[in-house]
Design a protein around this motif. Structure first.
Motif, PDB file in Angstrom:
ATOM      1  N   GLY A   9      -1.468  -6.035   7.120  1.00 48.01           N
ATOM      2  CA  GLY A   9      -3.462  -5.703   6.892  1.00 48.01           C
ATOM      3  C   GLY A   9      -3.551  -4.507   7.413  1.00 48.01           C
ATOM      4  N   GLY A  10      -4.949  -4.672   7.444  1.00 44.36           N
ATOM      5  CA  GLY A  10      -5.532  -3.455   7.917  1.00 44.36           C
ATOM      6  C   GLY A  10      -6.943  -3.250   6.878  1.00 44.36           C
ATOM      7  N   LEU A  11      -7.430  -1.782   7.170  1.00 43.61           N
ATOM      8  CA  LEU A  11      -8.316  -0.940   6.023  1.00 43.61           C
ATOM      9  C   LEU A  11      -8.370  -0.886   5.116  1.00 43.61           C
ATOM     10  N   VAL A  12      -8.572  -1.327   4.138  1.00 43.78           N
ATOM     11  CA  VAL A  12      -8.827  -0.438   2.814  1.00 43.78           C
ATOM     12  C   VAL A  12     -10.185  -0.169   2.416  1.00 43.78           C
ATOM     13  N   GLN A  13     -10.370   1.104   1.675  1.00 44.50           N
ATOM     14  CA  GLN A  13     -11.686   1.134   0.204  1.00 44.50           C
ATOM     15  C   GLN A  13     -12.319   0.174  -0.522  1.00 44.50           C
ATOM     16  N   THR A  14     -13.209  -0.124  -1.505  1.00 44.45           N
ATOM     17  CA  THR A  14     -12.999  -0.997  -2.214  1.00 44.45           C
ATOM     18  C   THR A  14     -12.440  -0.722  -3.796  1.00 44.45           C
ATOM     19  N   GLY A  15     -11.560  -1.054  -4.078  1.00 46.52           N
ATOM     20  CA  GLY A  15     -10.337  -1.064  -5.065  1.00 46.52           C
ATOM     21  C   GLY A  15      -9.452  -1.003  -5.307  1.00 46.52           C
ATOM     22  N   GLY A  16      -9.102  -0.317  -3.590  1.00 44.92           N
ATOM     23  CA  GLY A  16      -7.694  -0.606  -2.984  1.00 44.92           C
ATOM     24  C   GLY A  16      -7.174  -1.632  -2.666  1.00 44.92           C
ATOM     25  N   SER A  17      -5.321  -1.651  -3.012  1.00 43.25           N
ATOM     26  CA  SER A  17      -4.752  -2.703  -2.334  1.00 43.25           C
ATOM     27  C   SER A  17      -4.640  -2.448  -0.792  1.00 43.25           C
ATOM     28  N   LEU A  18      -3.866  -4.271  -0.627  1.00 38.91           N
ATOM     29  CA  LEU A  18      -2.653  -4.121  -0.032  1.00 38.91           C
ATOM     30  C   LEU A  18      -1.811  -5.454   0.144  1.00 38.91           C
ATOM     31  N   LYS A  19      -0.885  -5.447   0.517  1.00 42.74           N
ATOM     32  CA  LYS A  19       0.451  -6.641   0.757  1.00 42.74           C
ATOM     33  C   LYS A  19       0.598  -7.051   1.908  1.00 42.74           C
ATOM     34  N   LEU A  20       0.206  -8.150   1.401  1.00 43.75           N
ATOM     35  CA  LEU A  20       0.605  -9.263   2.896  1.00 43.75           C
ATOM     36  C   LEU A  20       2.289 -10.065   2.965  1.00 43.75           C
ATOM     37  N   SER A  21       2.282 -10.084   3.962  1.00 39.33           N
ATOM     38  CA  SER A  21       3.510 -10.651   4.190  1.00 39.33           C
ATOM     39  C   SER A  21       3.683 -11.546   5.370  1.00 39.33           C
ATOM     40  N   ASP A  72      10.138 -15.035  -1.275  1.00 37.57           N
ATOM     41  CA  ASP A  72      11.174 -14.610  -2.045  1.00 37.57           C
ATOM     42  C   ASP A  72      12.584 -15.558  -0.407  1.00 37.57           C
ATOM     43  N   ARG A  73      13.316 -15.920  -1.825  1.00 36.73           N
ATOM     44  CA  ARG A  73      14.551 -16.835  -0.508  1.00 36.73           C
ATOM     45  C   ARG A  73      15.287 -16.163   0.031  1.00 36.73           C
ATOM     46  N   ALA A  74      15.154 -15.169  -0.034  1.00 39.58           N
ATOM     47  CA  ALA A  74      16.690 -13.954   0.733  1.00 39.58           C
ATOM     48  C   ALA A  74      16.254 -13.960   1.956  1.00 39.58           C
ATOM     49  N   LYS A  75      14.419 -13.699   2.011  1.00 43.17           N
ATOM     50  CA  LYS A  75      14.202 -13.414   3.704  1.00 43.17           C
ATOM     51  C   LYS A  75      13.053 -14.290   4.314  1.00 43.17           C
ATOM     52  N   ASN A  76      13.209 -15.471   3.038  1.00 47.26           N
ATOM     53  CA  ASN A  76      12.281 -16.565   3.383  1.00 47.26           C
ATOM     54  C   ASN A  76      10.937 -16.110   3.890  1.00 47.26           C
ATOM     55  N   SER A  77      10.469 -15.048   3.371  1.00 49.24           N
ATOM     56  CA  SER A  77       9.281 -14.588   2.835  1.00 49.24           C
ATOM     57  C   SER A  77       7.637 -15.045   2.176  1.00 49.24           C
ATOM     58  N   VAL A  78       7.496 -15.031   1.566  1.00 45.00           N
ATOM     59  CA  VAL A  78       5.526 -14.993   1.298  1.00 45.00           C
ATOM     60  C   VAL A  78       5.133 -14.395   1.232  1.00 45.00           C
ATOM     61  N   TYR A  79       4.198 -13.722  -0.019  1.00 47.63           N
ATOM     62  CA  TYR A  79       3.760 -13.044  -0.222  1.00 47.63           C
ATOM     63  C   TYR A  79       2.488 -12.763  -0.699  1.00 47.63           C
ATOM     64  N   LEU A  80       1.131 -12.138  -0.013  1.00 51.20           N
ATOM     65  CA  LEU A  80       0.373 -11.618  -1.301  1.00 51.20           C
ATOM     66  C   LEU A  80       0.113 -10.402  -1.542  1.00 51.20           C
ATOM     67  N   GLN A  81       0.079 -10.553  -2.538  1.00 48.68           N
ATOM     68  CA  GLN A  81      -0.162  -8.847  -3.304  1.00 48.68           C
ATOM     69  C   GLN A  81      -1.961  -9.137  -4.015  1.00 48.68           C
ATOM     70  N   MET A  82      -3.015  -7.839  -2.822  1.00 48.30           N
ATOM     71  CA  MET A  82      -3.709  -8.096  -3.263  1.00 48.30           C
ATOM     72  C   MET A  82      -4.606  -6.197  -3.992  1.00 48.30           C
ATOM     73  N   ASN A  83      -5.031  -6.552  -4.898  1.00 43.80           N
ATOM     74  CA  ASN A  83      -5.390  -5.366  -5.760  1.00 43.80           C
ATOM     75  C   ASN A  83      -6.920  -5.867  -6.099  1.00 43.80           C
ATOM     76  N   ASN A  84      -7.473  -4.563  -6.558  1.00 42.87           N
ATOM     77  CA  ASN A  84      -9.008  -4.607  -6.553  1.00 42.87           C
ATOM     78  C   ASN A  84      -9.388  -4.927  -6.223  1.00 42.87           C
ATOM     79  N   LEU A  85      -9.378  -4.966  -3.815  1.00 41.50           N
ATOM     80  CA  LEU A  85      -9.555  -5.346  -3.493  1.00 41.50           C
ATOM     81  C   LEU A  85     -11.695  -4.610  -3.296  1.00 41.50           C
ATOM     82  N   MET A  86     -12.817  -6.007  -2.835  1.00 40.44           N
ATOM     83  CA  MET A  86     -14.185  -5.776  -2.864  1.00 40.44           C
ATOM     84  C   MET A  86     -14.399  -6.450  -1.472  1.00 40.44           C
ATOM     85  N   PRO A  87     -15.316  -5.988  -1.233  1.00 43.31           N
ATOM     86  CA  PRO A  87     -15.850  -5.850   0.523  1.00 43.31           C
ATOM     87  C   PRO A  87     -16.031  -7.477   0.816  1.00 43.31           C
TER      88      PRO A  87
END
Length: 115
Positions: A9-21, A72-87
């Motif tokens: 997580g974190g802080l990003v400007q409008t239109g930016g991207s973040l990836k949660l794991s 990702d089965r190998a890493k026992n992980s789920v991700y959320l790629q978030m693009n074009n983020l809005m307020p």
């Protein structure tokens, strides 16, 4: 104690991207539908996206075309790629696992989108 561990997580400007794991214990990950929820201040927690063990995926309408969930089965992980983020995407995001045996939640991670 069994738990889900989130990061990204974190802080990003409008239109930016973040990836949660989110990392889960292997015995949980292999049997569970993995989901991402979010809760904005003063609002109820809402489902953002989920992916079943069989690969079925769905999103809430507000994020379709902008967010992508993946496992990702190998890493026992789920991700959320978030693009074009809005307020309005600003919220605490929670990882969730659900199987016939149990349901687990992560501790939550803050995502803030500045205008």
């Amino acid at each position: 104690q069994v738990q889900l561990v989130e990061s990204g997580g974190g802080l990003v400007q409008t239109g930016g991207s973040l990836k949660l794991s989110c990392v889960a214990p292997p015995e949980v990950f292999m049997l569970s539908t993995m989901s991402w929820y979010r809760q904005a201040p003063g609002k109820e927690r809402e489902l953002v996206a989920y992916q079943t063990t069989g690969g079925s995926i769905d999103y809430r309408s507000a994020v379709k075309g902008r967010f992508t969930i993946s496992r990702d089965r190998a890493k026992n992980s789920v991700y959320l790629q978030m693009n074009n983020l809005m307020p309005e995407d600003t919220a605490i995001y929670y990882c969730n696992s659900r199987s016939s045996a149990e349901e687990l939640w992560g501790q939550g991670i803050q995502v803030t989108v500045s205008s």
